[in-house]
Design a protein around this motif. Structure first.
Motif, PDB file in Angstrom:
ATOM      1  N   PRO A 135     -27.922  -2.836 -10.890  1.00 21.07           N
ATOM      2  CA  PRO A 135     -28.949  -2.418 -11.854  1.00 21.07           C
ATOM      3  C   PRO A 135     -30.121  -1.700 -11.209  1.00 21.07           C
ATOM      4  N   VAL A 142     -30.396   5.821 -17.487  1.00 23.05           N
ATOM      5  CA  VAL A 142     -29.077   5.295 -17.818  1.00 23.05           C
ATOM      6  C   VAL A 142     -29.206   3.869 -18.359  1.00 23.05           C
ATOM      7  N   ALA A 145     -30.662   3.921 -21.786  1.00 23.75           N
ATOM      8  CA  ALA A 145     -29.726   4.344 -22.829  1.00 23.75           C
ATOM      9  C   ALA A 145     -28.768   3.204 -23.174  1.00 23.75           C
ATOM     10  N   VAL A 146     -28.289   2.496 -22.161  1.00 22.10           N
ATOM     11  CA  VAL A 146     -27.363   1.385 -22.398  1.00 22.10           C
ATOM     12  C   VAL A 146     -28.043   0.310 -23.248  1.00 22.10           C
ATOM     13  N   ARG A 148     -30.518   0.658 -25.187  1.00 23.18           N
ATOM     14  CA  ARG A 148     -30.832   1.139 -26.526  1.00 23.18           C
ATOM     15  C   ARG A 148     -29.659   0.903 -27.476  1.00 23.18           C
ATOM     16  N   TRP A 149     -28.448   1.107 -26.966  1.00 20.12           N
ATOM     17  CA  TRP A 149     -27.283   0.875 -27.826  1.00 20.12           C
ATOM     18  C   TRP A 149     -27.021  -0.625 -27.989  1.00 20.12           C
ATOM     19  N   ILE A 150     -27.268  -1.394 -26.941  1.00 17.98           N
ATOM     20  CA  ILE A 150     -27.100  -2.855 -27.033  1.00 17.98           C
ATOM     21  C   ILE A 150     -28.047  -3.425 -28.091  1.00 17.98           C
ATOM     22  N   GLY A 154     -27.838  -2.279 -36.307  1.00 18.06           N
ATOM     23  CA  GLY A 154     -26.616  -2.466 -37.080  1.00 18.06           C
ATOM     24  C   GLY A 154     -25.380  -2.738 -36.245  1.00 18.06           C
ATOM     25  N   PHE A 155     -25.236  -1.997 -35.140  1.00 16.07           N
ATOM     26  CA  PHE A 155     -23.978  -2.053 -34.407  1.00 16.07           C
ATOM     27  C   PHE A 155     -24.142  -2.548 -32.968  1.00 16.07           C
ATOM     28  N   VAL A 157     -24.467  -4.790 -29.723  1.00 15.60           N
ATOM     29  CA  VAL A 157     -23.705  -5.985 -29.387  1.00 15.60           C
ATOM     30  C   VAL A 157     -24.606  -7.221 -29.364  1.00 15.60           C
ATOM     31  N   GLN A 160     -24.808  -8.650 -32.791  1.00 15.38           N
ATOM     32  CA  GLN A 160     -23.488  -9.143 -33.172  1.00 15.38           C
ATOM     33  C   GLN A 160     -23.208 -10.497 -32.529  1.00 15.38           C
ATOM     34  N   VAL A 161     -23.587 -10.624 -31.253  1.00 15.72           N
ATOM     35  CA  VAL A 161     -23.361 -11.899 -30.564  1.00 15.72           C
ATOM     36  C   VAL A 161     -24.234 -12.994 -31.175  1.00 15.72           C
ATOM     37  N   TRP A 191     -34.194  -6.958 -16.246  1.00 16.38           N
ATOM     38  CA  TRP A 191     -32.838  -6.742 -15.728  1.00 16.38           C
ATOM     39  C   TRP A 191     -32.857  -5.764 -14.555  1.00 16.38           C
TER      40      TRP A 191
END
Lengths: 322, 271
Positions: A135, A142, A145-146, A148-150, A154-155, A157, A160-161, A191
């Motif tokens: 890390p 990078v 960006a990761v 941001r999607w985590i 709505g989607f 992870v 969702q977890v 992190w």
């Protein structure tokens, strides 16, 4: 750094004999300066000059036109007065403090925990410790960006977890709510920073003699007692360095926040760094941007001086033999 | 005893897997189709992998990857050319003001990047260095030169004085001695400094976003930033780009792990 070089200067850095100076000394000295010259010129042009200009810019009113016409009138302390009276100033200072304190404390505790764990020797320990550096080596954009999607509402992870584990009823708008955005940014930054703490603290732990632990164990000290009475006190100088460097680096975190939130929503993650960027590069008010930057310099300088003081002795023994 | 060691290894593996979960997720997402990404619950493994993301990454970000490669290589070259002689001088010559120079080098690293961006912008604007490779290389070198000087100096002060004396007795000048004795001996240090310079320049975002407008050149970090900011983004494409942008870091970790630890403790610096 310090141990290796302190050892070597004694044997290594015997400079050419002094006696020569009288004869070819002048020319010889010139030749020696040619080694330093490129770096000195580079630092003068691209560090000393711009930074001293930045200090001036804090007292000037810059507009887009200043770049073309060169005229930026001096306005005294106007920029600073405007800054301090801007309601965003308090927000940015508070966010910077929270971001720094939150990142630093967790990075340190997790890093120390991992360092103590990896102090034991077991198969693959070196490889695993190496993997934990990843890390720290990834470009921050990078990682940003990761995350941001985590964090996606709505989607992502994460939601969702958490929903799957029934820890939350509704998805959390991590990055779009003023309530969670700063926490989300802090978690991502923790992190990134853990490996730095792990490496430095781990190398500090290597210097603690194993015999001390053995003696303490013989005296009946438990693991927690050994940690508190041996590890922590002996690690104090290293801890000071890690925290001071960590603080200086966390103060200037920019990439992570820009990619995650861009300072939003509603300035919830605006720190002094992102605010300075917004003032200069989005509003083209370089004077105000410089003023915020100068506030950052002062803060960083205070801690930089503390840091230099703590490594002063090792510097002196290397830098100027005798 | 050995049972405890096995347990330790198992715990260690679990810790590493947990900690690196975001990296796994990046790879997982990069291999899925855009439809699969909008499913809940998400696909935990790329059971039906597709290269769509990578195709899009190369198509839209390929040139930005190349731009960053050129900038990073240029920065390595410039950094080593400037830093290596200076580090040698700071390690060996008893010059007046050496300690002051070392202090300046240390201070450079502590000045917040935003201040450097803010203050370099007018200078670059005057010199016509905005939107240029040369400008990016010079800007990134303000990050790498101080770091390289510090780390090289530490190694170079470890070169045995007898080696240098021997070369001098043979009639070598200072520069000749430096080139034929000091540099070869310090090969590992040069590799370390070079690798980290590459990584710093490759990962730089602040200077890239401040000094490029996207008209002519656009480094990959800015590419990803604008890619992410785009509302209709395909996240498999973003993550594929992220994976490609991580390749230098991964190579560094796999091939030069011992240099990495030396780099962190030696210069102790990262943006």
């Amino acid at each position: 750094m310090t141990t290796a070089s302190a050892k070597t200067t004694k044997t290594g850095a015997a400079p050419p004999r002094r006696g020569r100076r009288g004869i070819g000394g002048g020319r010889e000295r010139l030749v020696r300066w040619t080694f330093v010259l490129p770096m000195a010129v580079f630092l003068l042009l691209f560090f000393c000059y711009p930074v001293s200009r930045n200090l001036m810019m804090g007292f000037q009113q810059w507009t887009v036109a200043s770049f073309y016409e060169g005229g930026a009138p001096f306005v005294g302390l106007d920029n600073y007065v405007e800054l301090v009276t801007d309601p965003l100033f308090g927000t940015a200072v508070l966010n910077t403090a929270l971001f720094t304190a939150g990142s630093l404390s967790f990075q340190f505790v997790i890093g120390l925990g991992l360092a103590v764990f990896f102090q034991r020797r077991f198969p693959l320990s070196g490889v695993l410790r190496g993997l934990l550096l990843l890390p720290w080596l990834l470009p921050l954009v990078v990682s940003g960006a990761v995350f941001r999607w985590i964090y996606d509402e709505g989607f992502g992870v994460l939601n969702q977890v958490l929903l799957g584990l029934r820890l939350i009823q509704d998805p959390i708008p991590w990055l779009s709510s003023t309530q969670y955005a700063l926490t989300a940014a802090v978690i991502a930054n923790i992190w990134v920073g853990v490996p730095f703490n792990l490496v430095i603290l781990h190398s500090g732990l290597q210097a603690v003699p194993a015999s001390l632990y053995e003696a303490a164990a013989l005296d009946g000290a438990g693991p927690w007692q050994r940690f508190r009475k041996i590890t922590l006190p002996l690690l104090r100088p290293v801890i000071a360095i890690v925290l001071m460097l960590g603080l200086i680096y966390t103060l200037k975190v920019f990439d992570m926040i820009m990619v995650l939130t861009g300072g939003g929503p509603a300035n919830a993650t605006e720190t002094l760094t992102t605010w300075s960027f917004a003032l200069s590069f989005e509003e083209f008010d370089f004077g105000q941007g410089a003023a915020v930057g100068n506030v950052l310099i002062v803060i960083a300088l205070v801690f930089a001086l503390l840091y230099l003081r703590s490594i002063r002795d090792s510097l002196r023994s290397e830098g100027e033999p005798r | 005893m050995s049972a405890r060691r096995v347990t330790d290894t198992a715990v260690g593996i679990v810790l590493v897997l947990t900690f690196l979960a975001p990296v796994y997720w990046m790879i997982n997402v990069s291999l899925q189709s855009s439809d699969a990404l909008l499913r809940t619950p998400p696909a935990w493994f790329p059971a039906d992998p597709t290269w769509d993301g990578y195709v899009e990454a190369i198509r839209t970000q390929g040139s930005h990857l190349l731009t960053s490669l050129v900038i990073a290589l240029g920065t390595v070259l410039f950094t080593l050319l400037v830093s290596a002689p200076a580090a040698h001088a700071l390690a060996r010559f008893r010059l007046r003001g050496t300690l002051a120079l070392v202090l300046v080098v240390l201070l450079v690293q502590m000045v917040p990047g935003i201040v450097m961006a803010n203050s370099l912008y007018p200078v670059f604007s005057q010199l016509g260095l905005l939107d240029s490779y040369a400008g990016m290389i010079l800007a990134d070198s303000t990050l790498t030169v101080p770091f390289a000087v510090l780390i090289l100096r530490t190694f170079m002060s470890g070169v045995p004085g007898e080696l240098i004396e021997a070369a001098r007795v043979d009639g070598c000048g200072q520069w000749r001695t430096f080139g034929s004795v000091v540099l070869p001996v310090c090969r590992n240090a040069l590799i370390t400094a070079g690798l980290f310079s590459f990584l710093f320049a490759w990962a730089d975002f602040l200077f890239a976003v401040s000094f490029t407008t996207g008209n002519t050149i656009q480094p990959i970090t800015v590419g990803i930033y604008r890619f992410v900011g785009n509302q209709t983004t395909n996240w498999n494409g973003v993550m594929a780009t992220a994976v490609l942008a991580s390749v230098p870091a991964a190579i560094l970790l796999l091939t030069a792990q011992r240099y990495v630890a030396a780099g962190i403790t030696g210069g102790g610096v990262k943006e």
